[in-house]
Scaffold this motif. Structure first.
Motif, PDB file in Angstrom:
ATOM      1  N   UNK A   2       5.133 -11.459  -1.328  1.00 51.30           N
ATOM      2  CA  UNK A   2       6.344 -11.528  -2.137  1.00 51.30           C
ATOM      3  C   UNK A   2       5.988 -11.399  -3.616  1.00 51.30           C
ATOM      4  N   UNK A   3       6.287 -10.239  -4.175  1.00 50.21           N
ATOM      5  CA  UNK A   3       5.940  -9.963  -5.570  1.00 50.21           C
ATOM      6  C   UNK A   3       6.949 -10.577  -6.535  1.00 50.21           C
ATOM      7  N   UNK A  40      -1.001   0.190  -4.562  1.00 46.16           N
ATOM      8  CA  UNK A  40      -0.455  -0.391  -3.335  1.00 46.16           C
ATOM      9  C   UNK A  40       0.808  -1.199  -3.631  1.00 46.16           C
ATOM     10  N   UNK A  41       0.762  -2.013  -4.663  1.00 50.08           N
ATOM     11  CA  UNK A  41       1.911  -2.841  -5.040  1.00 50.08           C
ATOM     12  C   UNK A  41       3.094  -1.955  -5.419  1.00 50.08           C
ATOM     13  N   UNK A  42       2.833  -0.923  -6.203  1.00 51.67           N
ATOM     14  CA  UNK A  42       3.891  -0.013  -6.624  1.00 51.67           C
ATOM     15  C   UNK A  42       4.550   0.646  -5.413  1.00 51.67           C
ATOM     16  N   UNK A  43       3.746   1.057  -4.465  1.00 52.21           N
ATOM     17  CA  UNK A  43       4.266   1.675  -3.248  1.00 52.21           C
ATOM     18  C   UNK A  43       5.139   0.697  -2.462  1.00 52.21           C
ATOM     19  N   UNK A  44       4.680  -0.541  -2.334  1.00 54.31           N
ATOM     20  CA  UNK A  44       5.454  -1.569  -1.622  1.00 54.31           C
ATOM     21  C   UNK A  44       6.786  -1.842  -2.316  1.00 54.31           C
ATOM     22  N   UNK A  45       6.748  -1.987  -3.636  1.00 58.48           N
ATOM     23  CA  UNK A  45       7.971  -2.264  -4.396  1.00 58.48           C
ATOM     24  C   UNK A  45       8.954  -1.106  -4.308  1.00 58.48           C
ATOM     25  N   UNK A  46       8.433   0.109  -4.380  1.00 53.83           N
ATOM     26  CA  UNK A  46       9.305   1.278  -4.311  1.00 53.83           C
ATOM     27  C   UNK A  46       9.976   1.368  -2.945  1.00 53.83           C
ATOM     28  N   UNK A  47       9.216   1.148  -1.880  1.00 54.12           N
ATOM     29  CA  UNK A  47       9.776   1.188  -0.532  1.00 54.12           C
ATOM     30  C   UNK A  47      10.848   0.108  -0.366  1.00 54.12           C
ATOM     31  N   UNK A  85       3.461  -3.352 -11.753  1.00 55.68           N
ATOM     32  CA  UNK A  85       2.444  -3.474 -10.701  1.00 55.68           C
ATOM     33  C   UNK A  85       1.036  -3.733 -11.230  1.00 55.68           C
ATOM     34  N   UNK A  86       0.702  -3.166 -12.385  1.00 59.00           N
ATOM     35  CA  UNK A  86      -0.632  -3.406 -12.935  1.00 59.00           C
ATOM     36  C   UNK A  86      -0.802  -4.871 -13.350  1.00 59.00           C
ATOM     37  N   UNK A  87       0.252  -5.465 -13.905  1.00 60.40           N
ATOM     38  CA  UNK A  87       0.183  -6.874 -14.297  1.00 60.40           C
ATOM     39  C   UNK A  87       0.045  -7.766 -13.070  1.00 60.40           C
ATOM     40  N   UNK A  88       0.754  -7.424 -11.998  1.00 57.53           N
ATOM     41  CA  UNK A  88       0.645  -8.201 -10.763  1.00 57.53           C
ATOM     42  C   UNK A  88      -0.757  -8.062 -10.177  1.00 57.53           C
ATOM     43  N   UNK A  89      -1.300  -6.844 -10.204  1.00 52.62           N
ATOM     44  CA  UNK A  89      -2.644  -6.604  -9.666  1.00 52.62           C
ATOM     45  C   UNK A  89      -3.707  -7.367 -10.464  1.00 52.62           C
ATOM     46  N   UNK A  90      -3.587  -7.387 -11.775  1.00 55.75           N
ATOM     47  CA  UNK A  90      -4.554  -8.127 -12.603  1.00 55.75           C
ATOM     48  C   UNK A  90      -4.445  -9.620 -12.314  1.00 55.75           C
ATOM     49  N   UNK A  91      -3.227 -10.123 -12.187  1.00 54.44           N
ATOM     50  CA  UNK A  91      -3.031 -11.545 -11.878  1.00 54.44           C
ATOM     51  C   UNK A  91      -3.664 -11.897 -10.531  1.00 54.44           C
TER      52      UNK A  91
END
Length: 106
Positions: A2-3, A40-47, A85-91
């Motif tokens: 859950x992003x 990966x996060x960007x793909x999930x959010x877009x879907x 998505x980059x901020x989520x990935x860094x976190x």
């Protein structure tokens, strides 16, 4: 995952280079891993966004009728306010939530 409940920064912040490269001891490798996770996060959010918007979609053959769907607008605004998505990935990277491995070359 859950992003929507992430503690990632919504705006640009500066990260400690040493903290970023610590798990791999190589800043370039760390950034590469973070970039792949962000994709990966960007793909999930877009879907997820497309699936939610499809729930409200109305299909008409007439081009004259354009509806302003308030629900679609609210869903879109919600996703626009999420961290990038980059901020989520860094976190995730800094909190050791990203699994990575280096295959051994022989």
């Amino acid at each position: 995952m859950d992003y929507k409940e992430t503690n990632a920064a919504v705006s640009t912040i500066t990260y400690d280079k040493n903290a970023i490269e610590k798990p791999t001891e190589n800043i370039y490798e760390a950034i590469s891993i973070i970039a792949k996770r962000a994709t990966q996060i960007n793909s999930d959010l877009k879907k997820e966004l497309v699936d939610k918007l499809d729930e409200f979609a109305t299909y008409n053959d007439s081009l004259e009728e354009v509806f302003e769907n308030k629900e679609q607008i609210e869903v879109s605004k919600f996703y626009e306010r999420l961290p990038k998505p980059t901020a989520i990935a860094v976190e995730e990277w800094l909190n050791d939530k990203v699994y990575h491995r280096t295959p051994e070359t022989e």
